[in-house]
Design a protein around this motif. Structure first.
Motif, PDB file in Angstrom:
ATOM      1  N   ARG A  98     -13.158   8.365 -38.027  1.00 13.04           N
ATOM      2  CA  ARG A  98     -11.899   8.109 -37.339  1.00 13.04           C
ATOM      3  C   ARG A  98     -11.365   9.386 -36.685  1.00 13.04           C
ATOM      4  N   PRO A  99     -10.917   9.299 -35.419  1.00 14.28           N
ATOM      5  CA  PRO A  99     -10.322  10.478 -34.779  1.00 14.28           C
ATOM      6  C   PRO A  99      -9.106  10.966 -35.561  1.00 14.28           C
ATOM      7  N   ARG A 100      -9.015  12.270 -35.717  1.00 15.14           N
ATOM      8  CA  ARG A 100      -7.894  12.881 -36.422  1.00 15.14           C
ATOM      9  C   ARG A 100      -6.832  13.331 -35.425  1.00 15.14           C
ATOM     10  N   VAL A 101      -5.654  13.660 -35.949  1.00 13.76           N
ATOM     11  CA  VAL A 101      -4.575  14.132 -35.083  1.00 13.76           C
ATOM     12  C   VAL A 101      -5.034  15.370 -34.321  1.00 13.76           C
ATOM     13  N   TRP A 143     -19.656  21.477 -23.577  1.00 13.00           N
ATOM     14  CA  TRP A 143     -20.523  20.542 -24.281  1.00 13.00           C
ATOM     15  C   TRP A 143     -20.229  20.570 -25.769  1.00 13.00           C
ATOM     16  N   LYS A 144     -20.088  21.783 -26.321  1.00 10.98           N
ATOM     17  CA  LYS A 144     -19.834  21.915 -27.756  1.00 10.98           C
ATOM     18  C   LYS A 144     -18.565  21.179 -28.149  1.00 10.98           C
ATOM     19  N   GLY A 145     -17.536  21.319 -27.310  1.00  9.81           N
ATOM     20  CA  GLY A 145     -16.277  20.637 -27.594  1.00  9.81           C
ATOM     21  C   GLY A 145     -16.412  19.131 -27.511  1.00  9.81           C
ATOM     22  N   PHE A 146     -17.193  18.641 -26.551  1.00 11.19           N
ATOM     23  CA  PHE A 146     -17.410  17.202 -26.402  1.00 11.19           C
ATOM     24  C   PHE A 146     -18.041  16.611 -27.660  1.00 11.19           C
ATOM     25  N   PHE A 147     -18.998  17.329 -28.246  1.00 15.54           N
ATOM     26  CA  PHE A 147     -19.659  16.819 -29.448  1.00 15.54           C
ATOM     27  C   PHE A 147     -18.823  17.077 -30.708  1.00 15.54           C
ATOM     28  N   ARG A 148     -18.013  18.133 -30.701  1.00 15.13           N
ATOM     29  CA  ARG A 148     -17.208  18.441 -31.876  1.00 15.13           C
ATOM     30  C   ARG A 148     -16.034  17.480 -32.018  1.00 15.13           C
ATOM     31  N   ASN A 149     -15.411  17.131 -30.902  1.00 19.29           N
ATOM     32  CA  ASN A 149     -14.233  16.271 -30.938  1.00 19.29           C
ATOM     33  C   ASN A 149     -14.654  14.822 -31.217  1.00 19.29           C
ATOM     34  N   ARG A 150     -14.030  14.191 -32.178  1.00 17.03           N
ATOM     35  CA  ARG A 150     -14.443  12.846 -32.580  1.00 17.03           C
ATOM     36  C   ARG A 150     -14.166  11.795 -31.506  1.00 17.03           C
ATOM     37  N   VAL A 151     -13.120  12.013 -30.711  1.00 15.76           N
ATOM     38  CA  VAL A 151     -12.813  11.058 -29.646  1.00 15.76           C
ATOM     39  C   VAL A 151     -13.925  11.049 -28.607  1.00 15.76           C
ATOM     40  N   THR A 152     -14.290  12.219 -28.112  1.00 17.04           N
ATOM     41  CA  THR A 152     -15.323  12.293 -27.076  1.00 17.04           C
ATOM     42  C   THR A 152     -16.703  11.973 -27.637  1.00 17.04           C
TER      43      THR A 152
END
Length: 397
Positions: A342-345, A358-367
C-alpha cells in the motif's frame, strides 16, 4: 490584420483595432519567465490568457499536488496509462527544470501572478488536461500506448544533460517544427490531439476572451498554429469552434469487434487442436497459450519489481484477461500490488521528487504500482502476438 514581430518569441497581431500579443515560451526557462513578466508589465493589457486549464493551474499553485492521489481509483477507472504518461511527462519537464533552475509551468504561474499584481483579469484558455489525454488514449491502440510510454520513459531518464541554452533553442520555430513532424510520423493520432486540436481550441478561447488588448502566454510550439486559426476566427470562419473537442469519443464498432477478435481466434485455434489432435492436443495448445502469455506478463511484472504474489497473479490471469477487452492483466496486477504494498503518506509526499529518476520511480510505491500495471500489460500484449502464431503452427503440425 497586421503582424509585427517584436522578438523571435513575441508576435503582435492587430485585427480591426484589437491587439493580441502572443508570447511563446519554452515552459522551463528563466528567460521565458522574465520575458512574460516584462511583456505584461510593459503592455498593460486589458486581459491575460495563459495556456493552462483551471485544474492544472490549481495544482501548479499547490505544493502538495499529488497528496490526494488515489491510485486504486485510477486503476479501477481505467486511467492507469494516462496517469503514468502524465507522470513521465512531468518527470521530463522536472529534470530539465532542475538543470535550469526553473520549475515546469513557472512562466504560466508568473503570468497569472503578474496579472493579479497589476489588477488585470486573466483567463485559462487550455482544454482540460484529462479530456486531452483521454481523447489521445481513445485514438491510440494498446500497442501504440506502449510505444509512446516507452519513448517517453527513455527520454525522461536519459543521462544526457540539457543546458539552459539548449532549452532556449527549443523556442526556435524550425526546431519545434521538426519535433512535431517526428511526433506526427511516430504516432500521428497523438500529435493531432496534443497539438493540432489544442491549436484550434486555444485560438477560439483567445478570440472569445474579453478585452481589446490581450497578452497571451503559450508554448512556442503552438505559435504558428494559433496565428493561423486566429486569422480564420477574424475572417468569421464558423468552422473554428469547440465542437466535439471537449468530449471523449466513444469506442467505435470496429474497435469493439477487434477487442473480441483475439479470444475468438485463440478459442478457435484450441478447438481446432481438439478436433485435429484430440483432447490431449487441445490441452497442449491451451498450456502453450498459458505459458507464453502468462509467462511474458509475469516477466514484465518481475522487471517492474512486483511482489512475488503479484507476479503469480499476472501469470495466472494474463491468459484469460488477454481474451477479453473488459479487464486487462494490468488492472489485476496493479490492484494486487497496491493491496500488498500500500502507498504510504511519504510516497505521496515525495512523488514529485521521485519521478525525476528511474531509482525514484521504482522506490516510490505509487509509481511502482503503475510500472507493474504497464510492464505486465505490455508483456501480455507481446505474448498475444507471439502466442497466436505458435498456436497456428502447432495446429498445422
Amino acid at each position: 490584420m497586421s503582424d509585427v514581430h517584436t522578438t523571435d518569441t513575441v508576435k503582435r497581431l492587430v485585427f480591426a483595432g484589437r491587439e493580441i500579443i502572443l508570447v511563446g515560451t519554452a515552459h522551463v526557462s528563466k528567460q521565458s519567465v522574465e520575458e512574460v513578466r516584462g511583456v505584461i508589465r510593459e503592455e498593460a493589457p486589458d486581459g491575460v490568457c495563459v495556456e493552462i486549464d483551471p485544474q492544472r493551474l490549481s495544482a501548479l499553485r499547490q505544493e502538495e499536488r499529488w497528496s490526494n492521489l488515489d491510485v486504486y481509483r485510477v486503476l479501477r477507472e481505467g486511467r492507469g496509462f494516462m496517469l503514468l504518461a502524465n507522470l513521465v511527462l512531468s518527470s521530463f519537464q522536472r529534470r530539465i527544470g532542475l538543470e535550469t533552475g526553473v520549475k515546469p509551468g513557472e512562466e504560466m504561474k508568473a503570468a497569472v501572478e503578474s496579472a493579479e499584481e497589476l489588477g488585470i483579469p486573466y483567463h485559462t484558455c487550455d482544454r482540460d488536461v484529462q479530456v486531452t489525454l483521454r481523447r489521445a488514449w481513445a485514438r491510440t491502440s494498446l500497442w501504440g500506448r506502449a510505444k509512446l510510454l516507452a519513448a517517453l520513459l527513455a527520454s525522461a531518464f536519459e543521462d544526457e544533460k540539457i543546458s539552459a541554452e539548449e532549452v532556449e533553442r527549443l523556442k526556435r520555430t524550425d526546431a519545434l517544427q521538426a519535433m512535431m513532424e517526428e511526433l506526427a510520423s511516430y504516432l500521428p493520432e497523438v500529435k493531432e490531439v496534443l497539438i493540432d486540436e489544442r491549436d484550434v481550441y486555444l485560438a477560439r478561447r483567445i478570440w472569445e476572451s474579453p478585452g481589446r488588448k490581450l497578452v497571451v502566454v503559450v508554448g512556442a510550439g503552438h505559435l504558428e498554429g494559433i496565428v493561423r486559426h486566429l486569422e480564420r476566427c477574424a475572417a468569421g470562419d464558423e468552422g473554428v469552434a469547440f465542437g466535439d473537442l471537449e468530449t471523449v469519443p466513444p469506442s467505435g464498432r470496429a474497435g469493439k469487434v477487434l477487442g473480441w477478435l483475439v479470444p475468438a481466434v485463440v478459442l478457435g485455434l484450441i478447438a481446432g487442436g481438439v478436433v485435429r489432435h484430440g483432447w490431449e492436443g487441445g490441452l497442449r495448445m491451451f498450456l502453450l497459450w498459458v505459458g507464453v502469455n502468462g509467462g511474458l506478463a509475469g516477466l514484465g511484472t518481475i522487471l517492474a519489481g512486483g511482489h512475488p504474489l503479484t507476479i503469480l497473479a499476472g501469470v495466472l490471469s494474463a491468459p484469460f484477461t488477454s481474451m477479453t477487452p473488459v479487464v486487462g492483466v494490468g488492472l489485476v496486477t496493479g490492484l494486487v500490488e497496491a493491496s500488498l504494498r500500500r502507498p504510504r503518506v511519504g510516497d505521496l509526499e515525495r512523488l514529485n521528487e521521485d519521478i525525476a529518476s528511474w531509482k525514484g520511480f521504482f522506490r516510490n510505491r505509487v509509481t511502482r504500482i503503475l510500472l507493474v500495471f504497464f510492464f505486465s500489460s505490455v508483456g501480455s500484449v507481446i505474448g498475444t502476438f507471439v502466442g497466436i502464431p505458435w498456436l497456428a503452427s502447432f495446429l498445422g503440425g
